[in-house]
Design a protein around this motif. Structure first.
Motif, mmCIF file in Angstrom:
data_model
loop_
_atom_site.group_PDB
_atom_site.id
_atom_site.type_symbol
_atom_site.label_atom_id
_atom_site.label_comp_id
_atom_site.label_asym_id
_atom_site.label_seq_id
_atom_site.Cartn_x
_atom_site.Cartn_y
_atom_site.Cartn_z
ATOM 1 N N GLU A 6 -7.188 3.078 -6.145
ATOM 2 C CA GLU A 6 -7.344 4.156 -7.132
ATOM 3 C C GLU A 6 -6.720 3.762 -8.468
ATOM 4 O OE1 GLU A 6 -7.368 8.408 -4.830
ATOM 5 O OE2 GLU A 6 -5.551 7.202 -4.623
ATOM 6 N N LYS A 32 1.489 4.290 -3.097
ATOM 7 C CA LYS A 32 1.357 5.713 -2.796
ATOM 8 C C LYS A 32 2.652 6.455 -3.118
ATOM 9 C CE LYS A 32 -1.343 8.942 -1.050
ATOM 10 N NZ LYS A 32 -2.646 9.282 -1.618
ATOM 11 N N ARG A 33 3.783 5.834 -2.821
ATOM 12 C CA ARG A 33 5.075 6.475 -3.054
ATOM 13 C C ARG A 33 5.419 6.534 -4.550
ATOM 14 N NH1 ARG A 33 7.855 3.572 0.179
ATOM 15 N NH2 ARG A 33 8.890 2.148 -1.253
ATOM 16 N N GLY A 47 1.635 8.148 -6.273
ATOM 17 C CA GLY A 47 0.900 9.232 -5.639
ATOM 18 C C GLY A 47 -0.569 8.904 -5.422
ATOM 19 N N ILE A 48 -0.961 7.666 -5.708
ATOM 20 C CA ILE A 48 -2.347 7.229 -5.504
ATOM 21 C C ILE A 48 -2.329 5.856 -4.844
ATOM 22 C CG2 ILE A 48 -3.311 8.520 -7.451
ATOM 23 C CD1 ILE A 48 -3.193 5.987 -9.105
ATOM 24 N N THR A 49 -3.478 5.435 -4.322
ATOM 25 C CA THR A 49 -3.565 4.139 -3.651
ATOM 26 C C THR A 49 -3.717 3.009 -4.671
ATOM 27 O OG1 THR A 49 -5.982 4.180 -3.469
ATOM 28 C CG2 THR A 49 -4.712 5.259 -1.710
ATOM 29 N N SER A 68 0.830 -1.203 0.000
ATOM 30 C CA SER A 68 0.000 0.000 0.000
ATOM 31 C C SER A 68 0.865 1.253 0.000
ATOM 32 C CB SER A 68 -0.922 -0.011 1.226
ATOM 33 O OG SER A 68 -1.720 1.144 1.255
ATOM 34 N N GLN A 69 1.909 1.269 0.830
ATOM 35 C CA GLN A 69 2.831 2.408 0.883
ATOM 36 C C GLN A 69 3.580 2.571 -0.434
ATOM 37 O OE1 GLN A 69 5.447 1.960 4.276
ATOM 38 N NE2 GLN A 69 3.755 1.342 5.601
#
Length: 348
Positions: A223, A214-215, A218-220, A210-211
């Motif tokens: 998403e 995002k890294r 920039g989205i999950t 999950s991290q």
């Protein structure tokens, strides 16, 4: 039907370029240096976790092995992409593979002139490669000269924006794992996907996966899956006559209500309204490898390329005229000298 794209493969000189319509996020990680030029609309580019918003005429340049994704912020957003192998620069700069770089045309006025030249050159080259008339060997050589100008401009921008490559073997391995996870989603986004499944593909825990999404983007994770489904839905709305309810089911949405809600939130239009507006645009495209390539008979895009490419052509014509004038003047001076010498000999 021809499309705006070409490939040049001559030993170390390996470049390719295409013009395509951008829709929702699609993650890329490849060995090419990429230069992207927005011809129409606006988009968001996420490069290694940093997000950049580009408007019409803006350009962005980033290094190879650099995770990136694009997202259209307006309907019918179109961009020209130019790829070059880093080995070309390595023959001139032995430290080149150590460089990492991201450069946006709006962020550094000191290299604005280089980006101006790139727009003109890229338009000129694309016009040449999609021309419907026969091109002579001499004209092809001249276009190759413009390609070398593009590469020198790119290198100058790289020198102004480079930073030391800190990618360790561990980080490169992580990039490869992330690419594998994204590829799995690209192949199975129509199915019901769980974070645990994607974590297993990469060999990570759910929390770390999950991290990582995002890294990197920039989205999950959710998403990204949603945007892949919306991308497929948008393409099918434009290129098929399938009913909206069937498109929703095919693209992996649980029901048409969820599809309508997600589509309107992203595109600010209902699926039906999006289809109607797209049909009014009447743009000829072909879908290959997740890219919707634009036909070379597209009058709007041809107009944009002609406008930019003509600047370069006029400068070349002006230069040639100046060279012709100079040569003509030298020739006249030489003739006058010869006539004076003949006159002096007669007087003697």
């Amino acid at each position: 039907m021809k499309y705006f794209r070409y490939t040049i493969d001559r030993g170390l000189l390996q470049v390719k370029s295409h013009i395509y319509r951008i829709s929702t996020y699609h993650y890329n990680w490849h060995n090419h240096i990429e230069l992207l030029w927005v011809l129409k609309g606006a988009l968001e580019v996420c490069v290694e976790g940093q997000t950049y918003t580009l408007q019409r005429d803006d350009m962005i340049l980033y290094s190879s092995q650099c995770g990136h994704a694009t997202l259209a912020l307006e309907e019918d957003t179109i961009a020209l992409v130019f790829h070059v192998e880093p080995q070309w620069f390595l023959q001139y700069d032995q430290d080149f593979m150590k460089y990492r770089f991201v450069s946006v045309s709006t962020q550094d006025i000191n290299i604005a002139e280089r980006y101006k030249e790139l727009r003109q050159s890229l338009a000129y080259i694309m016009n040449h490669h999609t021309a419907e008339i026969s091109i002579s060997a001499l004209e092809t050589m001249k276009v190759d000269g413009v390609i070398y100008t593009v590469l020198s401009d790119v290198y100058e921008i790289i020198l102004a924006s480079r930073y030391e490559n800190q990618l360790s073997t561990k980080i490169l391995h992580q990039e490869e794992n992330f690419e594998r996870m994204v590829h799995f989603i690209d192949e199975h986004f129509r199915d019901r996907l769980e974070l645990a499944t994607i974590a297993d593909v990469g060999g990570y825990t759910e929390s770390y996966t999950s991290q990582l999404f995002k890294r990197q983007l920039g989205i999950t994770f959710l998403e990204y899956v949603s945007r892949m489904r919306l991308r497929e839905a948008a393409i099918r709305l434009v290129n098929t006559d399938d009913m909206v309810i069937h498109i929703a089911s095919y693209c992996g949405f649980p029901d048409v209500k969820a599809f309508n809600s997600a589509f309107k939130k992203h595109f600010k239009l209902t699926p039906s309204a999006y289809r109607e507006r797209a049909k009014r645009i009447e743009r000829h495209t072909v879908l290959e490898d997740w890219k919707e390539y634009i036909s070379s008979d597209d009058t709007e895009i041809k107009g944009i390329l002609t406008m930019y490419g003509s600047y370069l052509t006029r400068e070349n014509v002006k230069y040639e005229e100046n060279e012709y004038t100079k040569q003509s003047l030298v020739s006249k001076v030489q003739r006058v000298k010869e006539e004076l010498q003949q006159l002096l000999q007669t007087l003697e």
